[in-house]
Design a protein around this motif. Structure first.
Motif, short mmCIF file in Angstrom:
data_model
loop_
_atom_site.label_atom_id
_atom_site.label_comp_id
_atom_site.label_asym_id
_atom_site.label_seq_id
_atom_site.Cartn_x
_atom_site.Cartn_y
_atom_site.Cartn_z
N CYS A 52 0.83 -1.21 0.00
CA CYS A 52 0.00 0.00 0.00
C CYS A 52 0.87 1.25 0.00
CB CYS A 52 -0.92 0.02 1.22
SG CYS A 52 -2.22 -1.21 1.16
N LYS A 83 -9.86 7.22 -7.44
CA LYS A 83 -8.82 6.92 -6.46
C LYS A 83 -9.39 6.19 -5.25
CE LYS A 83 -4.74 8.96 -4.45
NZ LYS A 83 -3.95 10.16 -4.31
N LEU A 84 -10.59 6.57 -4.82
CA LEU A 84 -11.24 5.87 -3.70
C LEU A 84 -11.48 4.41 -4.04
CD1 LEU A 84 -12.68 6.01 -0.90
CD2 LEU A 84 -14.77 6.50 -2.18
N ILE A 87 -8.12 2.59 -3.97
CA ILE A 87 -7.46 2.48 -2.66
C ILE A 87 -8.21 1.54 -1.72
CG2 ILE A 87 -6.88 3.78 -0.58
CD1 ILE A 87 -6.15 6.11 -2.36
N LYS A 88 -9.54 1.52 -1.80
CA LYS A 88 -10.35 0.77 -0.83
C LYS A 88 -9.98 -0.71 -0.72
CE LYS A 88 -13.73 0.02 2.03
NZ LYS A 88 -13.79 0.45 3.37
N SER A 95 -8.45 4.87 2.38
CA SER A 95 -9.69 5.21 1.68
C SER A 95 -10.58 6.10 2.55
CB SER A 95 -10.44 3.95 1.25
OG SER A 95 -10.76 3.15 2.34
N TYR A 98 -9.26 9.56 2.09
CA TYR A 98 -9.66 10.10 0.78
C TYR A 98 -11.16 10.42 0.77
CZ TYR A 98 -9.74 11.06 -4.13
OH TYR A 98 -9.90 11.71 -5.32
N PHE A 120 -17.79 3.51 -0.21
CA PHE A 120 -16.92 3.22 0.93
C PHE A 120 -17.57 2.21 1.87
CE2 PHE A 120 -15.55 3.96 5.29
CZ PHE A 120 -14.17 3.86 5.16
N THR A 125 -11.80 -4.01 2.48
CA THR A 125 -10.38 -4.05 2.16
C THR A 125 -10.03 -5.49 1.75
OG1 THR A 125 -9.95 -4.36 4.49
CG2 THR A 125 -9.72 -2.13 3.65
#
Length: 167
Positions: A52, A83-84, A87-88, A95, A98, A120, A125
């Motif tokens: 990460c 991007k969210l 990243i999540k 996240s 963000y 979200f 993850t």
């Protein structure tokens, strides 16, 4: 609600006593198993956290964001959420940070912020959970399950954005 957890604990202890189970020894055995699991997870978790950090620090996160934004937009996911969405699966805290940026930039009641909150909350993850689960079951065949979960996560994101657009 404050009494629910103590009531459950008391119920378990009373039930164990009725079944003639040594509660203390059973508790100690459970703690020992938990410690063994935690120790076996450390290499996997360290690898996930390092990946990460490298993903973000190397600029790959920004490159993937620029590359995939038009593709996500085609599926109805706003470009601001790219991007969210990327990243999540790797980092819940990253996240969340963000998500906070999105809400601050666009306002809590905006379409973008609503989509971000639903995306979200409706995803997990993936790589962290996979590391925890597959470390416990000690299998190395993880590609297909992870691919299935990533596909489901992407589809849930598309559906979440569609629902937010309709509402």
């Amino acid at each position: 609600m404050a009494l629910v957890i103590p009531a459950i604990i008391i119920f378990v202890i009373v039930f164990a006593i009725m079944k003639r189970v040594n509660v203390y020894n059973s508790f100690c055995d459970g703690v020992k198993e938990a410690l063994d699991l935690a120790i076996s997870l450390l290499p996997c978790l360290c690898a996930i956290f390092m990946m990460c950090a490298l993903f973000e620090a190397s600029g790959l996160a920004d490159a993937f964001t620029r590359l995939l934004a038009p593709v996500f937009s085609f599926f109805g996911i706003p470009q601001e959420l790219t991007k969210l969405v990327l990243i999540k699966p790797f980092s819940g805290s990253g996240s969340l940070a963000y998500l906070n940026e999105i809400i601050t930039a666009y306002g809590a009641d905006s379409y973008i912020a609503r989509c971000a909150c639903v995306c979200f909350g409706s995803s997990e993850t993936v790589f962290y959970i996979s590391a925890v689960y597959f470390a416990k079951v000690k299998t190395k065949k993880i590609a297909l399950p992870v691919l299935c979960v990533l596909t489901a996560t992407f589809l849930s994101t598309v559906i979440a954005c569609l629902i937010c657009k309709v509402m």
